[in-house]
Design a protein around this motif. Structure first.
Motif, short mmCIF file in Angstrom:
data_model
loop_
_atom_site.label_atom_id
_atom_site.label_comp_id
_atom_site.label_asym_id
_atom_site.label_seq_id
_atom_site.Cartn_x
_atom_site.Cartn_y
_atom_site.Cartn_z
N ARG A 84 0.82 -1.22 0.00
CA ARG A 84 0.00 0.00 0.00
C ARG A 84 0.86 1.27 0.00
O ARG A 84 0.32 2.36 -0.10
CB ARG A 84 -0.91 0.03 1.24
N ASP A 90 2.32 2.34 2.59
CA ASP A 90 1.81 2.94 3.83
C ASP A 90 2.98 3.16 4.79
O ASP A 90 3.35 2.27 5.55
CB ASP A 90 0.76 2.01 4.45
N GLU A 120 2.89 -5.33 -5.67
CA GLU A 120 1.59 -5.85 -5.23
C GLU A 120 1.77 -7.27 -4.72
O GLU A 120 2.26 -8.14 -5.44
CB GLU A 120 0.59 -5.82 -6.39
#
Length: 324
Positions: free
Chosen positions: A213, A215, A246
């Motif tokens: 992500r 993040d 991914e």
């Protein structure tokens, strides 16, 4: 051109081609590896072997100062090279022959003297024969030493398999070992619990998801500041290349403690982690898969080191690639 002159020129070309060939055979600089982070005082020691990862090299990139001192001359390390033929009599002999040949022969000929006449040519050939004999002697010497070293080496038997998902016997601490010179004991000195096992598996899953992500806040929650810097660097590199990682369908396969220990108020645990997942790189603009396979998961084995202060949760502090 006189025959002696032909011999001289051919010999010079042979020497030059050999020198250039030796340069071209030097290995290229290895790319930056994926082993980074800190294992405390054991950062620059090879972790203890496990069944899942029989051998893993020490961390390559770390902010931890390397305080490992080289062995003193009175106590030589096993890793130090043995005195060889080239460092003694052989080195002096070859150095003398080659030095005399190059400087008194080749360069002398370039400046109009040396090698002169038939006698000079025969002397040159004699010197080449002497050098060839020394090289053959050295090769036999090295072959004998390498054979002895191979017979004396080898790995100690690896520890038994301990998987996270195999019930209570999983994660029983491996027996202590004296394998290698890393100083790693291979023992669980702090007592890894079921809660610790669950934390390790959760960090694996959550960290992979946070990385996919991009993040950064999630990475700071799960890893040490040092690891955040390395992972952020990798994310930035992917973005520069127009790629996005991914990871999906992650399945934890096995976990095995390499070693666990305490340094002051801080605990460390190095664990062989094995999992499978769909791991691809997508084009950030088009979403097309540029690396990896959406239909075939890949299995990965790495050593992850976790650390915690007393009363605090575990954080990922190092990742090490296992030997292929």
């Amino acid at each position: 051109m006189p025959k002696s002159r032909l011999i001289q020129v051919a010999s010079i070309l042979l020497i030059l081609s050999t020198a250039l060939g030796s340069v071209s055979l030097n290995p290229a600089e290895a790319r930056r590896g994926g082993s980074f982070g800190s294992r405390g005082s054991r950062t620059f020691q090879a972790p203890a072997p496990t069944t899942t990862a029989p051998y893993t090299a020490p961390v390559k990139r770390s902010m931890t100062p390397n305080t490992v001192q080289p062995a003193s001359p009175s106590q030589p390390s096993l890793a130090q090279p043995r005195p060889s033929f080239w460092s003694g009599f052989g080195g002096g002999l070859v150095g003398g022959l080659v030095g005399g040949l190059l400087f008194n022969g080749i360069f002398g000929m370039m400046f109009g003297h040396g090698f002169g006449g038939i006698g000079g040519g025969l002397s040159f050939i004699l010197q080449l024969l002497l050098i060839g004999g020394v090289v053959m002697l050295a090769m036999r010497f090295f072959s004998r030493n390498n054979t002895a070293a191979t017979e004396a080496g080898g790995f100690a038997p690896p520890f038994g398999r301990q998987g996270f998902g195999t019930g209570a016997p999983a994660y029983s601490p491996p027996a202590a070992t004296g394998t290698g010179t890393s100083g790693a004991t291979g023992a669980d000195e702090i007592g890894i619990t079921d809660a610790d096992r669950s934390a390790f598996e959760r960090i694996l899953s959550d960290m992979q998801a946070a990385f996919a992500r991009e993040d950064h806040q999630g990475l700071r929650r799960l890893t040490t500041p040092e690891m955040v810097s390395y992972l952020s660097e990798e994310l930035a590199d992917n973005a520069t290349k127009g790629l996005k990682n991914e990871v999906s369908n992650l399945q934890f396969l096995n976990g095995e403690v390499s070693e666990a220990w305490r340094e002051g108020t801080r605990d460390y645990a190095t664990v062989a982690m094995q999992w499978s997942a769909i791991d691809v790189m997508r084009n950030r603009q088009t979403g097309a898969v540029e690396q990896g396979d959406l239909n075939n998961p890949v299995e990965t084995t790495e050593l992850w080191t976790f650390t915690r202060e007393t009363g605090q949760p575990w954080l990922l502090s190092a990742i090490q690639e296992t030997a292929s």
